[in-house]
Scaffold this active site. Sequence first.
Site, PDB file in Angstrom:
ATOM      1  N   ASN A  13       1.003  -1.041  -0.019  1.00 51.07           N
ATOM      2  CA  ASN A  13      -0.114  -0.067   0.003  1.00 51.07           C
ATOM      3  C   ASN A  13       0.817   1.279   0.029  1.00 51.07           C
ATOM      4  OD1 ASN A  13      -1.864   1.983   0.531  1.00 51.07           O
ATOM      5  ND2 ASN A  13      -2.529   1.565   2.602  1.00 51.07           N
ATOM      6  N   TRP A  14       0.998   1.729  -1.192  1.00 49.49           N
ATOM      7  CA  TRP A  14       2.032   2.683  -1.332  1.00 49.49           C
ATOM      8  C   TRP A  14       1.717   4.071  -0.728  1.00 49.49           C
ATOM      9  CZ3 TRP A  14       4.558   2.800  -6.880  1.00 49.49           C
ATOM     10  CH2 TRP A  14       5.193   1.670  -7.067  1.00 49.49           C
ATOM     11  N   LYS A  15       0.280   4.213  -0.472  1.00 52.77           N
ATOM     12  CA  LYS A  15      -0.346   5.504   0.164  1.00 52.77           C
ATOM     13  C   LYS A  15      -0.039   6.721  -0.548  1.00 52.77           C
ATOM     14  CE  LYS A  15       0.097   3.186   4.769  1.00 52.77           C
ATOM     15  NZ  LYS A  15       0.195   3.154   6.120  1.00 52.77           N
ATOM     16  N   HIS A  98      -9.346   1.604   4.889  1.00 55.84           N
ATOM     17  CA  HIS A  98      -8.126   1.759   5.365  1.00 55.84           C
ATOM     18  C   HIS A  98      -8.038   2.835   6.515  1.00 55.84           C
ATOM     19  CE1 HIS A  98      -3.831   2.590   6.546  1.00 55.84           C
ATOM     20  NE2 HIS A  98      -3.292   1.791   5.872  1.00 55.84           N
ATOM     21  N   GLU A 100      -6.458   5.138   7.605  1.00 52.56           N
ATOM     22  CA  GLU A 100      -6.152   6.573   7.520  1.00 52.56           C
ATOM     23  C   GLU A 100      -7.248   7.355   6.893  1.00 52.56           C
ATOM     24  OE1 GLU A 100      -2.420   5.837   5.483  1.00 52.56           O
ATOM     25  OE2 GLU A 100      -1.394   4.975   7.420  1.00 52.56           O
ATOM     26  N   GLU A 170      -5.485  -4.670  10.448  1.00 51.86           N
ATOM     27  CA  GLU A 170      -4.312  -3.790  10.602  1.00 51.86           C
ATOM     28  C   GLU A 170      -4.471  -3.093  11.845  1.00 51.86           C
ATOM     29  OE1 GLU A 170      -2.326  -2.582   6.553  1.00 51.86           O
ATOM     30  OE2 GLU A 170      -3.901  -1.099   7.228  1.00 51.86           O
ATOM     31  N   GLY A 176       2.807   2.324  10.866  1.00 58.01           N
ATOM     32  CA  GLY A 176       3.909   3.428  10.558  1.00 58.01           C
ATOM     33  C   GLY A 176       4.457   3.754  11.799  1.00 58.01           C
ATOM     34  N   SER A 216       3.667  -2.081  10.250  1.00 62.69           N
ATOM     35  CA  SER A 216       4.889  -2.360  10.407  1.00 62.69           C
ATOM     36  C   SER A 216       5.563  -3.723  10.084  1.00 62.69           C
ATOM     37  CB  SER A 216       5.320  -2.033  11.880  1.00 62.69           C
ATOM     38  OG  SER A 216       4.954  -0.613  12.005  1.00 62.69           O
ATOM     39  N   GLY A 237       2.953  -1.080   4.056  1.00 65.18           N
ATOM     40  CA  GLY A 237       3.050   0.140   3.843  1.00 65.18           C
ATOM     41  C   GLY A 237       4.772   0.701   3.511  1.00 65.18           C
ATOM     42  N   GLY A 238       5.368   1.203   4.503  1.00 68.10           N
ATOM     43  CA  GLY A 238       6.582   1.566   4.409  1.00 68.10           C
ATOM     44  C   GLY A 238       7.681   0.476   3.620  1.00 68.10           C
TER      45      GLY A 238
HETATM   46  P1  13P Z   1       3.326   0.078   7.512  1.00 66.96           P
HETATM   47  O1  13P Z   1       3.655  -0.714   6.886  1.00 66.96           O
HETATM   48  O2  13P Z   1       4.063   1.637   7.094  1.00 66.96           O
HETATM   49  O3  13P Z   1       3.201   0.114   8.947  1.00 66.96           O
HETATM   50  O4  13P Z   1       1.799   0.748   7.119  1.00 66.96           O
HETATM   51  C1  13P Z   1       0.774  -0.407   7.151  1.00 66.96           C
HETATM   52  C2  13P Z   1      -0.241  -0.126   6.405  1.00 66.96           C
HETATM   53  O5  13P Z   1      -0.908   0.753   6.782  1.00 66.96           O
HETATM   54  C3  13P Z   1      -0.601  -0.822   5.159  1.00 66.96           C
HETATM   55  O6  13P Z   1      -1.929  -0.561   4.840  1.00 66.96           O
END
Ligand code: 13P
Length: 255
Positions: A13-15, A98, A100, A170, A176, A216, A237-238
Amino acid sequence: MNKALRKAVIAGNWKMNKTPSEAKALLNEIAPLVKDADCEVVACVPYVDLTTAVEAVKGTNIKIGAENAHWEEKGAFTGEISTGMLKEVGVEYVVLGHSERRQYFGETDETVNKRTKAVLKAGLKPIVCVGELLWERECNITEEVIARQIKLDFYDVTAEDMKNVVIAYEPVWAIGTGKTATADQAEEVCAFIRATLAKLYSKEVADGVTIQYGGSMNDGNAAELLSKEDVDGGLIGGASLVAEKFAAIVSAASK
Ligand code: 13P
């Protein structure tokens, strides 16, 4: 059905990261590293990157996903994107609900439910995110929160449609933050999600649903998380923005 028969799905998930040219470069870097993957490999990218991304992964085993979709087919919804638009571009997956979106953009279980039904109707695969806040975990209501989200987000979704659904657990406190849920914590909630689906649908339906862990997840902790019976993949994510790290997670899921 046991874990071995479910399809593992590793999705980035590149956000809000990467311009179209950067997206192309990253996908070109990832593609050779994941070409022998024994799992589904997905990159969910910003809307403006989608066309470039679909083009970049042609001839590879990488699938492209979007990060949201509206429930109406068209109309006066400034800033929104329809499932028809995504389909025409060649998208296969869509991240929905999500945390966010829930936290910063007023997403509710009701709108997640509408989006989920629209995405399924269009023949796309939703990756529906659920998870508790730290405060909710501390108050010992994780299961209540998750059960509520599952019941509302999948309200009126048929057993047949559940075959195309991916659920991402999640925990919001792990996103994050570098704080990963332990493999046992992840397994506990993923198993609870499956048990909830078994009650709502049937054991057979529940056993067929791919449930990811996200929060994470990285190249160091993926193997242990993915070894758990009810953890069928990851939403990353990251670490999905670094080709070698993402590829290492894909390889951990392929064993
Ligand atoms: P991180 O892997 O950066 O914690 O993000 C997880 C996430 O929100 C994937 O959708």
